[in-house]
Design a protein around this motif. Structure first.
Motif, mmCIF file in Angstrom:
data_model
loop_
_atom_site.group_PDB
_atom_site.id
_atom_site.type_symbol
_atom_site.label_atom_id
_atom_site.label_comp_id
_atom_site.label_asym_id
_atom_site.label_seq_id
_atom_site.Cartn_x
_atom_site.Cartn_y
_atom_site.Cartn_z
ATOM 1 N N ALA A 1 11.071 14.082 -77.272
ATOM 2 C CA ALA A 1 12.404 13.996 -77.877
ATOM 3 C C ALA A 1 12.456 12.669 -78.629
ATOM 4 C CB ALA A 1 13.471 14.024 -76.783
ATOM 5 N N PRO A 2 12.733 12.668 -79.943
ATOM 6 C CA PRO A 2 12.795 11.408 -80.675
ATOM 7 C C PRO A 2 13.782 10.443 -80.014
ATOM 8 C CG PRO A 2 12.889 13.251 -82.196
ATOM 9 C CD PRO A 2 12.976 13.835 -80.818
ATOM 10 N N PHE A 3 13.421 9.158 -79.990
ATOM 11 C CA PHE A 3 14.254 8.151 -79.328
ATOM 12 C C PHE A 3 14.510 6.992 -80.286
ATOM 13 C CE2 PHE A 3 14.797 4.253 -76.792
ATOM 14 C CZ PHE A 3 15.845 4.632 -75.959
ATOM 15 N N ILE A 4 15.777 6.672 -80.499
ATOM 16 C CA ILE A 4 16.141 5.595 -81.420
ATOM 17 C C ILE A 4 16.890 4.515 -80.654
ATOM 18 C CG2 ILE A 4 17.481 5.032 -83.493
ATOM 19 C CD1 ILE A 4 17.082 8.276 -83.881
ATOM 20 N N ASN A 5 16.510 3.278 -80.895
ATOM 21 C CA ASN A 5 17.143 2.160 -80.194
ATOM 22 C C ASN A 5 18.150 1.466 -81.102
ATOM 23 O OD1 ASN A 5 17.767 0.020 -78.502
ATOM 24 N ND2 ASN A 5 16.053 -1.210 -79.288
ATOM 25 N N ASP B 1 17.409 23.876 -79.856
ATOM 26 C CA ASP B 1 16.023 23.843 -80.308
ATOM 27 C C ASP B 1 15.422 22.462 -80.093
ATOM 28 O OD1 ASP B 1 16.039 26.509 -81.401
ATOM 29 O OD2 ASP B 1 17.353 25.702 -82.970
ATOM 30 N N LYS B 2 16.241 21.416 -80.284
ATOM 31 C CA LYS B 2 15.719 20.068 -80.068
ATOM 32 C C LYS B 2 16.823 19.096 -79.686
ATOM 33 C CE LYS B 2 14.027 20.132 -84.322
ATOM 34 N NZ LYS B 2 13.495 19.849 -85.648
ATOM 35 N N VAL B 3 16.370 17.985 -79.092
ATOM 36 C CA VAL B 3 17.310 16.955 -78.655
ATOM 37 C C VAL B 3 16.831 15.613 -79.205
ATOM 38 C CG1 VAL B 3 18.164 15.682 -76.640
ATOM 39 C CG2 VAL B 3 17.962 18.162 -76.532
ATOM 40 N N ILE B 4 17.765 14.841 -79.727
ATOM 41 C CA ILE B 4 17.454 13.487 -80.196
ATOM 42 C C ILE B 4 18.272 12.505 -79.355
ATOM 43 C CG2 ILE B 4 17.678 11.901 -82.163
ATOM 44 C CD1 ILE B 4 17.070 14.458 -83.895
ATOM 45 N N VAL B 5 17.606 11.465 -78.872
ATOM 46 C CA VAL B 5 18.256 10.528 -77.952
ATOM 47 C C VAL B 5 18.430 9.171 -78.645
ATOM 48 C CG1 VAL B 5 18.082 9.391 -75.693
ATOM 49 C CG2 VAL B 5 17.190 11.719 -75.990
ATOM 50 N N GLN B 6 19.601 8.566 -78.451
ATOM 51 C CA GLN B 6 19.822 7.223 -79.007
ATOM 52 C C GLN B 6 20.341 6.269 -77.955
ATOM 53 O OE1 GLN B 6 21.579 6.230 -82.970
ATOM 54 N NE2 GLN B 6 21.574 8.428 -83.259
ATOM 55 N N TRP B 7 19.818 5.056 -77.959
ATOM 56 C CA TRP B 7 20.321 3.991 -77.092
ATOM 57 C C TRP B 7 21.467 3.297 -77.803
ATOM 58 C CZ3 TRP B 7 19.115 2.250 -72.159
ATOM 59 C CH2 TRP B 7 19.681 1.021 -71.784
ATOM 60 N N ASN C 1 2.448 11.647 -80.501
ATOM 61 C CA ASN C 1 3.078 12.065 -81.764
ATOM 62 C C ASN C 1 4.572 12.280 -81.607
ATOM 63 O OD1 ASN C 1 0.796 12.090 -83.389
ATOM 64 N ND2 ASN C 1 0.177 14.063 -82.510
ATOM 65 N N SER C 2 5.198 11.369 -80.887
ATOM 66 C CA SER C 2 6.622 11.502 -80.636
ATOM 67 C C SER C 2 7.329 10.423 -81.452
ATOM 68 C CB SER C 2 6.858 11.309 -79.139
ATOM 69 O OG SER C 2 8.114 11.787 -78.777
ATOM 70 N N PHE C 3 8.442 10.783 -82.091
ATOM 71 C CA PHE C 3 9.092 9.821 -82.986
ATOM 72 C C PHE C 3 9.910 8.778 -82.237
ATOM 73 C CE2 PHE C 3 8.915 13.212 -86.444
ATOM 74 C CZ PHE C 3 7.909 12.548 -87.142
ATOM 75 N N ILE C 4 9.769 7.531 -82.686
ATOM 76 C CA ILE C 4 10.637 6.457 -82.208
ATOM 77 C C ILE C 4 11.172 5.688 -83.420
ATOM 78 C CG2 ILE C 4 9.570 6.161 -79.929
ATOM 79 C CD1 ILE C 4 7.980 3.799 -81.070
ATOM 80 N N GLY C 5 12.332 5.050 -83.243
ATOM 81 C CA GLY C 5 12.896 4.250 -84.338
ATOM 82 C C GLY C 5 13.776 3.158 -83.762
ATOM 83 N N CYS D 1 11.571 9.898 -73.077
ATOM 84 C CA CYS D 1 11.756 10.682 -74.309
ATOM 85 C C CYS D 1 10.423 10.959 -74.988
ATOM 86 C CB CYS D 1 12.683 9.950 -75.283
ATOM 87 S SG CYS D 1 14.374 9.875 -74.677
ATOM 88 N N ILE D 2 9.560 9.953 -75.014
ATOM 89 C CA ILE D 2 8.241 10.135 -75.641
ATOM 90 C C ILE D 2 7.490 11.245 -74.911
ATOM 91 C CG2 ILE D 2 5.969 9.037 -75.958
ATOM 92 C CD1 ILE D 2 7.597 6.345 -76.339
#
Ligand code: NAD
Length: 519
Positions: free
Chosen positions: A283-287, A230-236, A306-310, A278-279
């Motif tokens: 897909a939310p992207f966290i660094n 349903d969704k993908v979250i990406v992290q660096w 309206n795409s989440f970043i952190g 990702c934006i």
């Protein structure tokens, strides 16, 4: 009013006229109580209690979620993957201290509890796992994938990382040898030259371009379809990059950043290209690293979409201690006058950080973590006054992933006296960082299912695209432009827990316990 029973997954139900459970949602009407302050002409403050009414709704259906890691083949990437497999399969392995079983220690969501309230009969606290406050996904259910510039399969990469016990590795080896990172983008100028020999799994091209953005977007879409997600979250969790220069016309606005990528501008880093992809893919992207991935243009792009970043930079060891200890010292009225922090480590992260420009990114991210606490105490510190603070990191191959962090806190106490606190913190870096990777995914995922509106508005919307709620897990928290950064660990945890509580219509935990003081 009759409360609708909670779902069978829920371990509690809130019985309140302000909370409604439907099959698909938890809806709450929440009064947010704050204090508004103005300074009068006579210089005195006037503090006025203020109430704002919000509606929150939480989607109760836990989605099938994928976690894609950039730098999947690194120490963190391999450790978190093995850890999730071990938990999923309930593995037990022999160590010289006896058998050990999989757990999620070090994850604030999976390993800590929240006080739900006071038992109506015994008047004792009732505590529940943090994970059960909202309908969160479970880390065991995450589908894991990702990219790495090194093409080793994850079993071989796990050996290279040298973090886990051989008896544990043996049990996940077969499964992990089937996992191979997708090729990634490599712009040699951004990470240390000493990383070059592992860069054998590359998407062609050595600077930013639209084709790279498109390829990463396609990888995310493919991963989603192949695994029915349903969704993908990406992290660096790839190497620390050097800082990118902030250049007018290049990365200062969303439009300029996209143009700079199209034109192959040399100052756009791989992590920013991942963030942009990702934006655009929502897909939310966290660094998890310290560099300035989120240049102003990337932040603007995220809020437009309206795409989440952190971000930025996992807060695992030394800085986590610092943001707790300094909070304690300064809140206790003790005047901290200097912090000296030394680290040595021998893993690949340490090797990369032995290069000056990459070390500088880490130094910046580690340096600002006491600012808010110092600034808030106008009794101890004059305006602009600051404790001395120095951060040193050295590469020492022999200690491997067992990072050493030595800190000296020097403070002034009553009547000119001094207090010196020395800390010697030794721990496996990747075993501290992996649970944070899990927490970041779990919190980010639930944020995609929370909507709010001012009680008088018609439309519901999501939180601001910059997820400052993730601050507890991050060293240099990214906040919406123009809003304050909170580093104090206790405040960060309180924000996380009280926002979760608000979503189910519960008051913030005040710790007043008047019920035990007023008889
Ligand atoms: P690592 O060097 O073991 O892993 C990084 C991986 O990233 C490597 O496998 C490398 O090949 C890969 N990589 C480099 N550039 C890439 C790119 N452009 N695309 C895809 N892959 C790329 O490091 P680690 O110990 O896993 O740490 C990862 C990051 O997390 C580092 O930046 C580190 O500073 C940061 N961090 C770690 C901790 C901790 O406690 N472990 C805490 C805070 C921050």
């Amino acid at each position: 009013h009759t409360p609708v029973p909670a779902g069978k997954e829920d371990i509690f139900v809130v019985d309140s006229p302000n909370v409604i459970y439907t099959d698909s949602e938890i809806q709450s009407k929440y009064t947010y109580r704050t204090t508004s302050v103005v300074r009068g002409a006579d210089g005195k403050y006037v503090a006025t209690p203020k109430e704002t009414l919000y509606d929150f709704k939480v989607d109760r259906k836990t989605p099938k979620t994928g976690m894609m890691l950039v730098g999947w083949g690194g120490n963190n990437g391999t450790t978190v993957t093995a850890g999730i497999l071990a938990n999923r399969r309930g593995l037990v392995w022999e160590t010289r201290e006896g058998p050990r079983a999989a757990n999620y220690y070090g994850s604030v969501l999976m390993g800590s509890t929240m006080k739900l309230g006071t038992d109506a009969h015994t008047m004792q606290d009732v505590n529940i796992p943090f994970h059960d406050v909202l309908p969160l996904i479970h880390p065991n259910d995450l589908v894991i994938g990702g990219w790495d510039i090194s093409g080793l399969n994850l079993a071989a990469a796990l050996d290279r990382a040298a973090v886990l016990e051989p008896t544990l590795k043996a049990q996940v080896k077969k499964e992990m040898s089937q996992m191979v990172p997708l090729p990634s983008i490599y712009y040699p100028d951004f990470i240390a030259a000493n990383q070059e020999d592992r860069a054998d799994n590359l998407i062609p091209g050595d600077k930013a371009c639209l084709a790279h953005v498109e390829k990463i977007r396609q990888d995310i879409r493919d991963f989603k379809t192949q695994n029915n997600l349903d969704k993908v979250i990406v992290q660096w969790t790839a190497n620390t990059e050097r800082f990118a220069d902030i250049l007018p016309g290049v990365n200062d606005t969303a439009e300029n950043l996209l143009k700079a990528i199209e034109n192959g501008h040399e100052e756009v880093s791989p992590s920013t290209v991942f963030a942009v992809a990702c934006i655009l893919e929502n897909a939310p992207f966290i660094n998890g690293s310290p560099q300035n991935t989120f240049v102003p243009g990337a932040i603007e792009l995220a809020s437009k979409h309206n795409s989440f970043i952190g971000g930025d930079d996992f807060k695992s060891g030394q800085t986590k201690m610092k943001s707790a200890l300094v909070d304690f010292l300064i809140s206790a009225g003790i005047k901290l006058t200097s912090i000296a922090s030394y680290n040595h480590l021998g893993n690949n992260d340490g090797k990369n950080l032995s290069s000056q420009r990459q070390f500088r990114s880490k130094e910046i991210s580690k340096s600002n973590v006491v600012d808010d606490m110092v600034e808030a105490n106008t009794v101890l510190y004059k305006k602009g006054e600051h404790p001395d603070h120095t951060v040193v990191i050295k590469y020492m191959p022999a200690v491997g992933d067992n990072k050493r962090a030595l800190d000296e806190y020097y403070a002034e106490i009553f009547l000119g006296g001094h207090q010196t606190i020395s800390i010697f913190n030794v721990c496996e870096d990747s075993l501290l960082a992996s649970p944070l990777i899990i927490d970041l995914v779990l919190v980010t995922e639930i944020m995609t299912r929370i909507q709010w509106r001012a009680h008088t508005d018609d439309e519901f919307k999501g939180f601001h695209s910059v997820l400052s709620i993730l601050s507890y897990m991050l060293k240099a928290p990214l906040t919406p432009p123009g809003t304050p950064v909170i580093n104090a660990l206790a405040k960060q945890r309180a924000a996380l827990i009280n926002i979760f509580r608000a979503c189910v219509g519960l008051e913030p935990e005040s710790d007043m316990t008047l019920e035990h003081k007023l008889f």
